[in-house]
Write an enzyme that holds these catalytic residues in place. Structure first.
Site, PDB file in Angstrom:
ATOM      1  N   HIS A  96      -4.237   5.402  -3.461  1.00 18.45           N
ATOM      2  CA  HIS A  96      -4.924   5.328  -1.644  1.00 18.45           C
ATOM      3  C   HIS A  96      -5.799   5.574  -1.438  1.00 18.45           C
ATOM      4  O   HIS A  96      -6.169   6.635  -2.446  1.00 18.45           O
ATOM      5  CB  HIS A  96      -4.256   6.140  -1.171  1.00 18.45           C
ATOM      6  CG  HIS A  96      -3.244   7.765  -2.448  1.00 18.45           C
ATOM      7  ND1 HIS A  96      -2.512   7.592  -2.881  1.00 18.45           N
ATOM      8  CD2 HIS A  96      -4.227   8.860  -1.765  1.00 18.45           C
ATOM      9  CE1 HIS A  96      -2.362   9.126  -3.456  1.00 18.45           C
ATOM     10  NE2 HIS A  96      -3.622   9.953  -2.467  1.00 18.45           N
ATOM     11  N   HIS A  98      -7.930   8.230   1.309  1.00 17.90           N
ATOM     12  CA  HIS A  98      -8.107   8.817   2.536  1.00 17.90           C
ATOM     13  C   HIS A  98      -8.694   8.544   3.595  1.00 17.90           C
ATOM     14  O   HIS A  98     -10.136   8.448   3.128  1.00 17.90           O
ATOM     15  CB  HIS A  98      -8.054  10.473   1.872  1.00 17.90           C
ATOM     16  CG  HIS A  98      -7.241  11.260   1.439  1.00 17.90           C
ATOM     17  ND1 HIS A  98      -5.950  11.557   1.490  1.00 17.90           N
ATOM     18  CD2 HIS A  98      -6.798  10.858  -0.398  1.00 17.90           C
ATOM     19  CE1 HIS A  98      -5.357  12.214   0.526  1.00 17.90           C
ATOM     20  NE2 HIS A  98      -5.691  10.687  -0.945  1.00 17.90           N
TER      21      HIS A  98
HETATM   22  P1  AMP Z   1      -3.669  12.755  -2.860  1.00 18.78           P
HETATM   23  O1  AMP Z   1      -3.469  14.085  -3.665  1.00 18.78           O
HETATM   24  O2  AMP Z   1      -4.232  12.170  -3.065  1.00 18.78           O
HETATM   25  O3  AMP Z   1      -2.011  11.822  -3.982  1.00 18.78           O
HETATM   26  O4  AMP Z   1      -3.151  12.402  -1.862  1.00 18.78           O
HETATM   27  C1  AMP Z   1      -0.674  11.917  -1.179  1.00 18.78           C
HETATM   28  C2  AMP Z   1      -1.393  11.994   0.463  1.00 18.78           C
HETATM   29  O5  AMP Z   1       0.114  11.826   0.535  1.00 18.78           O
HETATM   30  C3  AMP Z   1      -1.200  13.187   0.520  1.00 18.78           C
HETATM   31  O6  AMP Z   1      -2.364  13.743   0.944  1.00 18.78           O
HETATM   32  C4  AMP Z   1       0.135  13.823   0.979  1.00 18.78           C
HETATM   33  O7  AMP Z   1      -0.006  15.163   2.459  1.00 18.78           O
HETATM   34  C5  AMP Z   1       0.445  12.280   1.672  1.00 18.78           C
HETATM   35  N1  AMP Z   1       2.133  11.837   1.230  1.00 18.78           N
HETATM   36  C6  AMP Z   1       2.583  11.981   0.993  1.00 18.78           C
HETATM   37  N2  AMP Z   1       3.834  11.702   1.108  1.00 18.78           N
HETATM   38  C7  AMP Z   1       3.974  11.057   2.404  1.00 18.78           C
HETATM   39  C8  AMP Z   1       4.780  10.206   2.756  1.00 18.78           C
HETATM   40  N3  AMP Z   1       5.860  10.016   3.105  1.00 18.78           N
HETATM   41  N4  AMP Z   1       4.041  10.148   4.078  1.00 18.78           N
HETATM   42  C9  AMP Z   1       2.417   9.643   5.003  1.00 18.78           C
HETATM   43  N5  AMP Z   1       1.976  11.060   3.324  1.00 18.78           N
HETATM   44  C10 AMP Z   1       2.001  11.399   3.117  1.00 18.78           C
END
Ligand code: AMP
Length: 110
Positions: A96, A98
């Site tokens: 993903h 950001h």
């Molecule tokens: P990372 O730490 O780079 O793996 O980022 C994962 C991101 O996914 C975090 O910023 C979380 O807040 C976000 N996240 C986790 N679950 C969900 C969800 N169900 N919907 C939207 N964002 C999510």
């Protein structure tokens, strides 16, 4: 183990979508770190950016999606971040990007 982002892609988990494309979707981060915090993901379950080059269609469309999101939300300045691996803060093992915007972002990141 079940992947939370695959569940968002298949519709079994709700998300606040900004954009849906053939191979990529963008939705709001559930725990935003900036006034605008959008996640852009390939629908395909790819764990690491290290493997992403193998899927040029998704690579191109993901970058197109970043452009579309920036236009849709009228983002003047924004940062794109990929956390890759646990020491970099990757918590979800589905690639993903950001997109962070709407406040002054410090550099270098922590
Ligand atoms: P990372 O730490 O780079 O793996 O980022 C994962 C991101 O996914 C975090 O910023 C979380 O807040 C976000 N996240 C986790 N679950 C969900 C969800 N169900 N919907 C939207 N964002 C999510």
């Amino acid at each position: 183990m079940e992947c939370v982002f695959c569940s968002i892609v298949d519709g079994s988990l709700k998300a606040d979508f900004i954009l849906k494309m053939e191979n990529v979707v963008a939705f709001k981060d559930i725990n935003p770190k900036a006034p605008h915090h959008i996640l852009v993901i390939p629908k395909r379950h790819i764990e690491s950016i290290v493997d992403f080059y193998k899927y040029p269609l998704e690579v191109a469309q993901l970058h197109e999606a970043i452009s579309e999101v920036s236009k849709k939300l009228d983002l003047k300045s924004f940062r794109v971040v990929v956390n890759n691996g646990p020491d970099a803060g990757q918590a979800v093992n589905h690639l993903h990007y950001h997109i962070l915007s709407g406040r002054k972002l410090s550099w270098p990141p922590g």
